[in-house]
Design a protein around this motif. Structure first.
Motif, PDB file in Angstrom:
ATOM      1  N   SER B  13      45.492  11.413  -0.725  1.00  0.00           N
ATOM      2  CA  SER B  13      44.422  12.009  -0.175  1.00  0.00           C
ATOM      3  C   SER B  13      43.285  11.420  -1.239  1.00  0.00           C
ATOM      4  N   VAL B  14      42.117  11.268  -0.369  1.00  0.00           N
ATOM      5  CA  VAL B  14      40.989  10.621  -1.138  1.00  0.00           C
ATOM      6  C   VAL B  14      39.969  11.663  -1.106  1.00  0.00           C
ATOM      7  N   ALA B  15      39.432  11.875  -2.468  1.00  0.00           N
ATOM      8  CA  ALA B  15      38.303  13.008  -2.509  1.00  0.00           C
ATOM      9  C   ALA B  15      37.046  12.345  -1.875  1.00  0.00           C
ATOM     10  N   PRO B  16      36.429  13.066  -1.052  1.00  0.00           N
ATOM     11  CA  PRO B  16      35.245  12.333  -0.463  1.00  0.00           C
ATOM     12  C   PRO B  16      34.249  12.284  -1.347  1.00  0.00           C
ATOM     13  N   GLU B  17      34.126  13.174  -2.314  1.00  0.00           N
ATOM     14  CA  GLU B  17      32.782  13.042  -3.281  1.00  0.00           C
ATOM     15  C   GLU B  17      33.143  11.897  -4.426  1.00  0.00           C
ATOM     16  N   LYS B  18      34.111  11.444  -4.413  1.00  0.00           N
ATOM     17  CA  LYS B  18      34.517  10.430  -5.679  1.00  0.00           C
ATOM     18  C   LYS B  18      33.880   9.173  -5.123  1.00  0.00           C
ATOM     19  N   SER B  19      34.303   9.142  -3.606  1.00  0.00           N
ATOM     20  CA  SER B  19      33.749   7.658  -3.081  1.00  0.00           C
ATOM     21  C   SER B  19      32.077   7.494  -3.017  1.00  0.00           C
ATOM     22  N   SER B  20      31.485   8.675  -3.258  1.00  0.00           N
ATOM     23  CA  SER B  20      29.959   8.225  -3.490  1.00  0.00           C
ATOM     24  C   SER B  20      29.494   7.929  -4.944  1.00  0.00           C
ATOM     25  N   ALA B  21      28.215   8.307  -5.407  1.00  0.00           N
ATOM     26  CA  ALA B  21      27.841   7.888  -6.368  1.00  0.00           C
ATOM     27  C   ALA B  21      28.526   8.304  -7.684  1.00  0.00           C
ATOM     28  N   PRO B  22      28.771   7.874  -8.795  1.00  0.00           N
ATOM     29  CA  PRO B  22      29.640   8.211  -9.685  1.00  0.00           C
ATOM     30  C   PRO B  22      29.037   9.706 -10.194  1.00  0.00           C
ATOM     31  N   SER B  23      30.113  10.541  -9.978  1.00  0.00           N
ATOM     32  CA  SER B  23      29.618  12.155 -10.540  1.00  0.00           C
ATOM     33  C   SER B  23      28.749  11.945 -11.918  1.00  0.00           C
ATOM     34  N   ARG B  24      27.810  12.657 -12.048  1.00  0.00           N
ATOM     35  CA  ARG B  24      27.022  12.855 -13.410  1.00  0.00           C
ATOM     36  C   ARG B  24      26.826  14.297 -13.559  1.00  0.00           C
ATOM     37  N   THR B  25      26.795  14.516 -14.700  1.00  0.00           N
ATOM     38  CA  THR B  25      26.496  15.875 -15.365  1.00  0.00           C
ATOM     39  C   THR B  25      25.116  16.023 -15.309  1.00  0.00           C
ATOM     40  N   PRO B  26      24.611  17.165 -15.094  1.00  0.00           N
ATOM     41  CA  PRO B  26      23.087  17.339 -14.690  1.00  0.00           C
ATOM     42  C   PRO B  26      22.652  16.997 -16.300  1.00  0.00           C
ATOM     43  N   PRO B  27      21.540  16.445 -16.657  1.00  0.00           N
ATOM     44  CA  PRO B  27      20.999  16.210 -17.916  1.00  0.00           C
ATOM     45  C   PRO B  27      20.797  17.416 -18.597  1.00  0.00           C
TER      46      PRO B  27
END
Ligand code: ATP
Ligand code: MG
Lengths: 306, 296
Positions: B13-27
């Motif tokens: 199963s592919v996590a849908p969020e992973k396919s979008s922009a690389p996840s960033r921790t908020p500044p």
């Protein structure tokens, strides 16, 4: 009334409107013949001839290091290691690229520095008001912004009521917006005062927006001399502007004169949108006395029709 | 519509969020605290209080050492004893009289040296000819350690006030000369040119451009020369003095009165400090135009 100002052949010109009117010929504010200035045997100015007419706004262009500032310093009487004839008005003033205010004198004292007698503070405030700096008269120069300091320096030059105003890249260190304002200011002041102006600049557009006449200096001489017969107020889109600009750039040795200039600002050819840069010369709508584009009324002493 | 990506392998199963922009921790946000809030209590205290903290701590430490016997009275008296000795000396008039004598020596020496040093600096700073005549000579003499001249001064001027004043004047003159000269020669040539273009004559340039421009150098010179003046005073008074603070100190040495010696040292320090304060005030008045960093 000959006064020794320059070593070899010297006399001071004091332009007199009446004599010029009677002679019919345009009176000269500067007359230079066979001027040579060498540094360590290397001539920087080499047998240069130049005449500036009273009331005329002349722009002096040239590559870096071609001797523009050297010529200006000679005309200002600051450099006398010269040979040749140099005639300049007794009343002349200089504004340099850096404001060169005395940091130990408040602004108004800087403006009055060197004036004969003991002029009142109000005199300085009048000149400062002309450049929009009246409320900073009592400030120390260190508290002025770059543009304000440059305007103070201009006020210091103007308070001398010069017949010849020498400007050595006075806008060189200013940001683009302040620069446009300062150009407008100089155009206004010139129209009001009617003194001869020699403006050294690197900016062809600036020269064409402000000047009656553009000179290009090369190999120690005036290599190219053209009237700038554009109607005022001018913009970079004025008819004839682009052609003149291309011509000057070619004279300055920039290939493809109509294209990109050194500053990375790209103008299209003659067909480019005209109004991307505000027009500079004070027009009827500008501040100060309303001036019609008709030049002869703008500065009465400007005898010849360019 | 063509699908360019290979279909995911079955069972993964592919996590849908992973396919979008690389996840960033908020500044990580940090508050910019206004300077007025940030100041600690010590920082918000007046300047002079902050300046007094160091010396007071030192004094307290000294009293503690004396009281606990770590510091023997023969080596160094305790602050309390010294204060008492000082009060006695003031009460019987010895100290004020000695201070008057010493102060007079410094003032006379300072004036003499100041005038000579500044005049020479003006001569060599303002003219080429003056520079050639004066500067080389002064630079040569400067290499002679001035304290070493004491024996000569005694032979030439005797043991009265003259050699002491001369010693002070000498130290002051050299410092003022060097700094005023450097100040004059350090004036921006562009400003001189601007002055010329404004129509200032030679005297006008000196008055409106060169001298104000040399003022910071002159103030530095004044500071150095004050320090030198006190030093010269101590040297001068330690030999053959029959009055003044140095004389008090010599007397105290013979009777092992470390308290009186310290009182004299404190008086020297106090006079030096006062002079420094005067120079600071002068600087603030005369050099307020200077665009220099003043600390935070
Ligand atoms: N005091 C000097 N001694 C020696 N050479 C000098 C001196 N002043 C100027 N020059 C030389 O004279 C030439 C012209 O200098 P000048 O300052 O007039 O150039 P410029 O046209 O004003 O250049 P820029 O546009 O960069 O200001 C340069 O080659 C410079 O090196
Ligand atoms: Mg230049």
């Amino acid at each position: 009334m000959a006064t020794d100002l320059h070593r070899p052949v010297k006399e001071t010109l004091a332009p007199d409107p009446r004599s010029a009117a009677s002679a019919g010929a345009p009176e000269a504010a500067v007359r230079v013949a066979g001027l040579t200035r060498a540094f360590d045997g290397r001539p920087v100015i080499d047998d240069l001839d130049l005449t500036l007419r009273a009331g005329e706004f002349t722009a002096l262009l040239g590559r870096s290091g071609c001797g523009k500032s050297t010529l200006l310093r000679v005309l200002a009487g600051l450099d006398r290691e010269i040979s040749g004839t140099v005639l300049v008005p007794r009343r002349r003033a200089v504004a340099f690229q850096a404001p060169r205010l005395m940091p130990w004198k408040r602004v108004w004292r800087n403006v009055l520095l060197g004036l004969p007698g003991k002029p009142e503070r109000a005199v300085a405030e009048g000149a400062l008001a002309e450049v929009g700096l009246a409320e900073r008269a009592g400030a120390w120069p260190k508290t002025l912004s770059g543009g304000e300091a440059q305007r103070a320096s201009l006020a210091r030059a103007l308070v001398r009521e010069p017949d010849l105003l020498l400007l050595d890249e006075p806008f060189g260190a200013l940001d683009a917006l302040t620069r446009i304002k300062a150009q407008q200011l100089v155009a206004e002041l010139w129209q009001r005062r009617g003194c001869a102006v020699l403006l050294v600049t690197h900016d062809v557009d600036e020269a064409l927006l402000l000047a009656d006449r553009a000179l290009v200096m090369r190999e120690g001489r005036i290599a190219y001399d053209t009237p700038v017969a554009l109607d005022r107020p001018r913009g970079v889109g004025s008819p004839g502007f682009a052609d003149l600009r291309a011509r000057l750039l070619t004279e300055l040795g920039v290939e493809g004169g109509g294209g990109v200039e050194g500053k990375g600002r790209a103008h299209g050819g003659p067909g480019a949108p005209a109004d991307e840069k505000p027009s500079v010369a004070a027009g009827p709508s500008g501040p100060g006395p309303a001036k019609a584009p008709d030049e002869s009324s703008a500065h009465p002493r400007h005898g010849d029709a360019s | 519509m063509t699908i360019s990506h290979a279909p995911p392998p079955p069972g993964l199963s592919v996590a849908p969020e992973k396919s979008s922009a690389p996840s960033r921790t908020p500044p990580d946000l940090q508050a910019v605290v206004p300077a007025s809030v940030r100041r600690s209590r010590l920082r918000s205290a007046p300047r002079w209080v902050r300046r007094a903290v160091g010396p007071l701590l030192l004094l307290a430490l000294w009293q503690v050492f004396s009281a606990t016997g770590v510091l023997h009275p023969d080596v160094l008296a305790s602050p309390g004893t010294i204060a008492r000795a000082g009060a006695d000396l003031v009460a019987d008039g010895t100290l004020p009289a000695a201070m008057g004598v010493s102060l007079q020596r410094v003032v006379v020496g300072l004036l003499l040296g100041g005038v000579v040093g500044t005049a020479l600096a003006l001569v060599s700073g303002l003219s080429r000819l003056g520079e050639d005549l004066v500067d080389a000579t002064v630079q040569m003499l400067r290499t002679v350690p001035w304290v070493g001249l004491i024996p000569l001064f005694i032979i030439w001027l005797g043991i009265g006030e003259a050699p002491k004043v001369a010693l002070i004047a000498l130290g002051v003159a050299f410092h003022l000369y060097l700094n005023v000269y450097a100040g004059i020669r350090g004036v921006d040539a562009q400003l001189i040119e601007a002055g010329e273009s404004l129509g200032l004559g030679r005297w006008g340039l000196v008055r409106h451009v060169v001298l104000p421009g040399a003022l910071p150098g002159a103030m530095t010179g004044l500071r150095y020369s004050l320090a030198t003046a006190w030093l010269a005073l101590v040297f001068g008074e330690s030999i053959n003095a029959d009055a003044g603070i140095g004389f008090l100190m010599n007397q105290a040495r013979e009777f092992f009165r470390t308290d009186v010696i310290v009182v004299c040292l404190v008086v020297y320090a106090f006079l030096g400090l006062t002079a420094d304060v005067i120079v600071r005030i002068l600087e603030r008045l005369l050099l307020q135009w200077r665009p220099t960093f003043t600390g935070q």
